[in-house]
Design a protein around this motif. Structure first.
Motif, mmCIF file in Angstrom:
data_model
loop_
_atom_site.group_PDB
_atom_site.id
_atom_site.type_symbol
_atom_site.label_atom_id
_atom_site.label_comp_id
_atom_site.label_asym_id
_atom_site.label_seq_id
_atom_site.Cartn_x
_atom_site.Cartn_y
_atom_site.Cartn_z
ATOM 1 N N TRP A 31 10.806 7.990 3.059
ATOM 2 C CA TRP A 31 9.068 7.471 2.884
ATOM 3 C C TRP A 31 9.431 6.329 1.958
ATOM 4 N N PHE A 32 7.511 5.324 1.862
ATOM 5 C CA PHE A 32 7.483 4.453 1.101
ATOM 6 C C PHE A 32 6.267 4.740 0.311
ATOM 7 N N ARG A 33 5.578 4.132 -1.011
ATOM 8 C CA ARG A 33 4.049 4.173 -1.129
ATOM 9 C C ARG A 33 3.759 3.572 -1.670
ATOM 10 N N LEU A 34 2.487 2.448 -1.192
ATOM 11 C CA LEU A 34 2.363 1.126 -1.939
ATOM 12 C C LEU A 34 0.547 1.290 -2.148
ATOM 13 N N ASP A 35 0.648 1.387 -3.545
ATOM 14 C CA ASP A 35 -0.737 0.817 -4.051
ATOM 15 C C ASP A 35 -1.799 0.019 -4.378
ATOM 16 N N ARG A 36 -2.950 -0.479 -4.232
ATOM 17 C CA ARG A 36 -3.404 -0.831 -4.521
ATOM 18 C C ARG A 36 -3.963 -1.307 -5.766
ATOM 19 N N SER A 37 -2.974 -2.750 -6.051
ATOM 20 C CA SER A 37 -3.620 -4.251 -7.774
ATOM 21 C C SER A 37 -4.094 -2.491 -8.758
ATOM 22 N N GLY A 38 -4.051 -2.605 -10.096
ATOM 23 C CA GLY A 38 -5.059 -1.665 -10.432
ATOM 24 C C GLY A 38 -5.069 -0.360 -10.493
ATOM 25 N N LEU A 49 -4.243 0.905 8.752
ATOM 26 C CA LEU A 49 -5.165 -0.109 7.463
ATOM 27 C C LEU A 49 -6.153 -0.434 7.485
ATOM 28 N N ASP A 50 -6.531 -1.120 8.473
ATOM 29 C CA ASP A 50 -7.631 -1.478 9.267
ATOM 30 C C ASP A 50 -8.660 -0.691 9.234
ATOM 31 N N GLU A 51 -8.336 0.729 9.161
ATOM 32 C CA GLU A 51 -9.511 1.472 9.255
ATOM 33 C C GLU A 51 -10.252 1.738 7.790
ATOM 34 N N ALA A 52 -8.915 1.680 6.879
ATOM 35 C CA ALA A 52 -8.818 2.273 4.909
ATOM 36 C C ALA A 52 -9.363 0.947 4.604
ATOM 37 N N HIS A 53 -9.458 -0.018 5.115
ATOM 38 C CA HIS A 53 -9.740 -0.756 4.610
ATOM 39 C C HIS A 53 -9.008 -1.133 3.440
ATOM 40 N N LEU A 54 -7.679 -1.619 4.037
ATOM 41 C CA LEU A 54 -6.933 -1.889 2.891
ATOM 42 C C LEU A 54 -5.871 -3.160 3.742
ATOM 43 N N ASP A 55 -6.461 -3.961 3.835
ATOM 44 C CA ASP A 55 -5.870 -5.310 4.131
ATOM 45 C C ASP A 55 -5.349 -5.685 3.166
ATOM 46 N N ASP A 56 -5.411 -5.478 1.545
ATOM 47 C CA ASP A 56 -4.329 -5.819 0.991
ATOM 48 C C ASP A 56 -3.103 -5.540 1.080
ATOM 49 N N LEU A 57 -3.121 -5.078 1.418
ATOM 50 C CA LEU A 57 -1.813 -4.371 1.570
ATOM 51 C C LEU A 57 -0.432 -4.495 2.969
ATOM 52 N N LEU A 58 -1.605 -4.976 3.650
ATOM 53 C CA LEU A 58 -1.334 -5.330 5.059
ATOM 54 C C LEU A 58 0.806 -5.802 5.204
ATOM 55 N N ASN A 59 0.338 -6.857 4.381
ATOM 56 C CA ASN A 59 2.062 -7.973 4.306
ATOM 57 C C ASN A 59 3.376 -6.969 4.310
ATOM 58 N N GLU A 60 2.762 -6.014 3.225
ATOM 59 C CA GLU A 60 3.657 -5.275 2.706
ATOM 60 C C GLU A 60 4.222 -4.212 2.846
ATOM 61 N N ALA A 61 3.284 -3.862 3.620
ATOM 62 C CA ALA A 61 3.159 -2.526 4.488
ATOM 63 C C ALA A 61 3.983 -2.614 5.982
ATOM 64 N N GLU A 79 4.762 8.531 10.414
ATOM 65 C CA GLU A 79 3.300 9.569 10.046
ATOM 66 C C GLU A 79 2.660 7.746 8.952
ATOM 67 N N VAL A 80 1.822 7.606 8.733
ATOM 68 C CA VAL A 80 0.727 7.207 8.113
ATOM 69 C C VAL A 80 -0.123 7.571 7.689
ATOM 70 N N VAL A 81 0.070 7.492 6.784
ATOM 71 C CA VAL A 81 -0.991 8.542 5.580
ATOM 72 C C VAL A 81 -2.094 6.891 4.722
ATOM 73 N N ALA A 82 -3.170 6.911 4.386
ATOM 74 C CA ALA A 82 -3.815 6.393 3.455
ATOM 75 C C ALA A 82 -5.181 6.875 3.344
ATOM 76 N N ASP A 83 -5.555 6.289 1.870
ATOM 77 C CA ASP A 83 -6.284 7.075 1.166
ATOM 78 C C ASP A 83 -7.313 6.234 0.541
ATOM 79 N N ASP A 84 -7.512 6.067 -0.737
ATOM 80 C CA ASP A 84 -8.603 4.933 -0.881
ATOM 81 C C ASP A 84 -8.083 4.237 -1.757
ATOM 82 N N VAL A 85 -6.649 4.484 -2.761
ATOM 83 C CA VAL A 85 -5.913 3.412 -3.619
ATOM 84 C C VAL A 85 -4.870 3.183 -2.394
ATOM 85 N N GLY A 86 -4.081 3.103 -1.719
ATOM 86 C CA GLY A 86 -3.327 3.181 -1.646
ATOM 87 C C GLY A 86 -2.630 3.518 0.662
ATOM 88 N N LEU A 87 -1.382 3.725 0.420
ATOM 89 C CA LEU A 87 -0.806 3.538 2.130
ATOM 90 C C LEU A 87 0.685 4.797 1.872
#
Length: 699
Positions: free
Chosen positions: A140-147, A40-52, A74-82
């Motif tokens: 598995w679970f998927r977390l997407d950014r808001s919006g 999450l730190d590498e992908a700049h997805l800090d807003d998903l930290l608590n849930e992840a 296995e952890v895979v992150a992209d621009d919009v989620g994890l």
């Protein structure tokens, strides 16, 4: 649901991927969180930290607990989620899991039935599901950014065709199920999990329970709540924490039992509207509270056991201090009540096997007469019958009726001595720890009673043996006064070596004897009896005193054993006029004190050789005339060697104490000197004290 329900993920130029294999260890969830945090730190997805982190913890914890195999993370992150996948290698059938949207009440209820872990995943994840592999399964679970928009046809197909992605905790999507409360955020759940007791408080549980109850009540919208706890100490369920108002009549309350071990028991109660999240969150709070309650139970149990150990040590010390049978039996109920029971009774078995009440007490003295009455009742259902049963068995026997309790046998060194009966505390029965302590008290009490009985028997034997070595009474002779005082050593279970005697001689004369055999105990008593009997036999045969001493010395030397004896022999008979003629022989004994009837006094006689040490002895003869009122005071070294710290009573103090007694009768002189010697020190005598007074009572 297809066999492969995993969503499509990107690992291209804008993607970040981590794959690790971790052991089935309690530290695995922490390691998995570290991996997710770094991605999450590498992908700049800090807003998903608590849930992840929360969902990773739940999946890895469940896998460690239930699969018990290594885990692939296995952890895979992209621009919009994890996307996080936790795979295990457990064999066997796998139950179907629900995948997809959360806003069907029946589906939510089914997930809730499976436990809080999947409920949290279903609540916070945008999508989740399982993958089935030949080697095991993955969740598995998927977390997407808001919006974020839907990921496209690939991911829609991955949901099994159940519909659009569910709304996330950040607010992207639909509404919760009808009738459900507002969904708690991951931060709120994490904060709930992080509430802990104050480590420095004397009793942190009430404040901790209140904080936990208040937080979970706010999360589920409860109007009120209670935490009840029964510690099994007889006080019954008590309110540990309270929140909000009292429930209104007719409200259906949510009850969650606390998972604690006996004697603890309790529950968490919430006045909350039914929702998909109320019970799981209440269970989560109850588990957190139960963990700390269990710690409190163990801590209190440890403190209690330490207190019981201290109690047993003190009880043993008190019981060991008394060697009196009656006092020991009277002490036992005082130790038990009120700490271990409301009442206690000690019964002993007599020589015919009948039980006799030795001691009893009750916490309420007004009930003591009733207790004695109940204990005296006979019949097949009486306490007496149960006590007889306990005295014949080696186990505890319950007691019914108005004095409910139980009885344990008193057994020491294989001997059945009686029973110890104890009544229960008011409002609760004895717990296992109390029963174990009472059985231990019974063993120690039985041993104390047996030791006291053995000591009493030894004391009776010693006293009987000691009395056999002393004359029962001194002869009454006209014109001659005899008086004696004897004080045994402080250990009255031992026989001393001091003795005295008055033996008749031919021609109206008398032989006064006082002696001291070295040592104490049965061996010293045997030598004392030998010396006394040899003197009587030889004197009865008319042997002169020098020959008597020589023959006695030969006997002791031949006998051996290292025992020796000091003697003072005085043959007294009528002299000229009112005078008494005394022929004094000292064999290693202290010189007697001569008290003149007109006042003053001093030591007389010449020292000789103690008997039993050398083949030949020297016992010079001293002639001591006694005028009217004159007296000779004989004594043993128990008088002169009596100690007060490092100070000895001594011969000079004896002479000074005897001088004012000139002119008094023999009884008065002996009694006063005994009192003076004993009063010299507060300690019990370390050696026997013998005083023998010979006085010319001519008018």
């Amino acid at each position: 649901m297809s066999a492969e329900t995993r969503p499509a993920t990107a690992g291209g130029p804008n993607g970040h991927v981590r794959r690790v294999r971790l052991p089935a260890d309690r530290r695995t969830p922490a390691a998995a969180r570290a991996v997710v945090r770094s991605v999450l730190d590498e992908a700049h997805l800090d807003d998903l930290l608590n849930e992840a982190l929360l969902l990773t913890t739940e999946l890895t914890t469940n896998a460690v607990e239930h699969a018990g195999t290594e885990l692939d993370i296995e952890v895979v992150a992209d621009d919009v989620g994890l996307t996080v996948t936790v795979s295990d290698f457990a064999s066997g059938p796998v139950e179907e899991l629900i995948v997809g949207v959360r806003n069907e009440a029946s589906e939510i209820a089914e997930v809730a039935e499976r436990g809080r872990g999947l409920l949290l995943v279903d609540h916070f994840a945008s999508r989740w599901g399982t993958t089935y592999l030949p080697t095991g399964k993955g969740v598995w679970f998927r977390l997407d950014r808001s919006g974020a928009t839907d990921a496209g046809p690939d991911e829609t197909e991955a949901t099994g065709g159940l519909g659009a992605p569910a709304a996330t905790a950040s607010g992207s999507g639909g509404d919760p199920a009808p009738g459900a409360s507002s969904a708690p955020s991951a931060a709120a759940v994490s904060e709930l999990m992080q509430i802990s007791p104050d480590a420095y408080a004397d009793d942190p549980l009430p404040d901790f329970a209140a904080s936990l109850l208040g937080r979970v009540a706010e999360m589920v919208g409860a109007a009120g709540g209670l935490v009840r706890l029964d510690r099994g100490d007889g006080s019954g369920p008590q309110v540990l924490a309270r929140y909000g108002r009292q429930p209104r009549p007719g409200n259906e309350l949510l009850h969650v039992p606390l998972t604690v071990h006996r004697p603890y028991a309790g529950e968490l109660e919430l006045d909350a509207a039914p929702s998909a999240y109320a019970r799981p969150l209440a269970v989560l709070a109850a588990e957190r509270l139960s963990l700390h309650l269990e710690n409190d139970r163990l801590r209190r149990a440890d403190v209690r056991r330490q207190a019981w150990l201290t109690f047993l040590a003190e009880a043993s010390e008190l019981l060991a201090q008394s060697l009196d049978v009656e006092l020991t039996m009277a002490l036992i109920p005082q130790l038990v009540v009120p700490r271990l029971g409301q009442w206690c009774a000690v019964h002993t078995t007599d020589e015919w096997g009948r039980l006799r009440l030795a001691a009893a007490t009750h916490a309420d003295e007004a009930v003591l007469p009733q207790l004695h009455k109940v204990l005296a009742e006979t019949g097949p259902d009486s306490i007496q019958a149960r006590l007889r049963e306990a005295s014949r068995s080696a186990a505890q026997v319950p007691l019914g009726g108005p004095m409910e309790g139980f009885a344990v046998p008193l057994i020491a060194r294989g001997q059945r001595l009686g029973t110890l009966a104890v009544g229960r505390h008011q409002r609760h029965r004895h717990d296992p720890d109390e029963v174990a302590v009472l059985e231990d008290v019974a063993r120690r009490a039985a041993l104390a009673i047996e030791n006291a009985r053995i000591h009493a028997e030894r004391r009776r034997v010693a006293q009987a043996l000691q009395q056999s070595l002393l004359p029962p009474v001194l002869p009454v002779v006209e014109g001659i006064g005899f008086a004696a005082e004897y004080v045994p050593t402080g250990g009255d279970a031992d026989v001393g070596g001091d003795f005295y005697d008055v033996v008749p001689l031919p021609g109206g004369r008398w032989l006064v004897v006082i002696g001291d055999v070295s040592g104490k105990g049965v061996q010293a008593a045997a030598v004392t009896g030998l010396v006394r009997d040899v003197i009587r036999v030889l004197v009865g045969d008319g042997k002169p005193l020098p020959e008597v001493l020589t023959r006695l010395n030969e006997t002791l030397v031949e006998r051996g054993g290292g025992r020796y004896c000091t003697l003072a022999l005085a043959a007294v008979g009528p002299g000229d006029g009112d005078r008494l003629d005394v022929s004094l022989h000292l064999a290693g004994h202290d010189r007697p004190v001569l008290l003149r009837g007109t006042g003053g006094g001093g030591f007389v006689g010449t020292g000789g050789t103690a008997l039993g040490l050398l083949d030949t002895i020297s016992t010079p003869t001293a002639d001591v005339p006694l005028g009217p009122g004159d007296a000779l005071v004989f004594y043993t070294d128990g008088v002169t060697e009596r100690r007060r710290g490092r100070e000895l009573f001594g011969t000079d103090r004896l002479r000074e104490a005897a001088a004012p007694l000139a002119g008094y009768s023999a009884d008065v002189v002996a009694a006063r000197l005994r009192s003076t010697a004993l009063g010299f020190s507060v300690e019990a005598p370390r050696d026997d004290i013998a005083i023998l007074v010979l006085r010319n009572d001519a008018a």
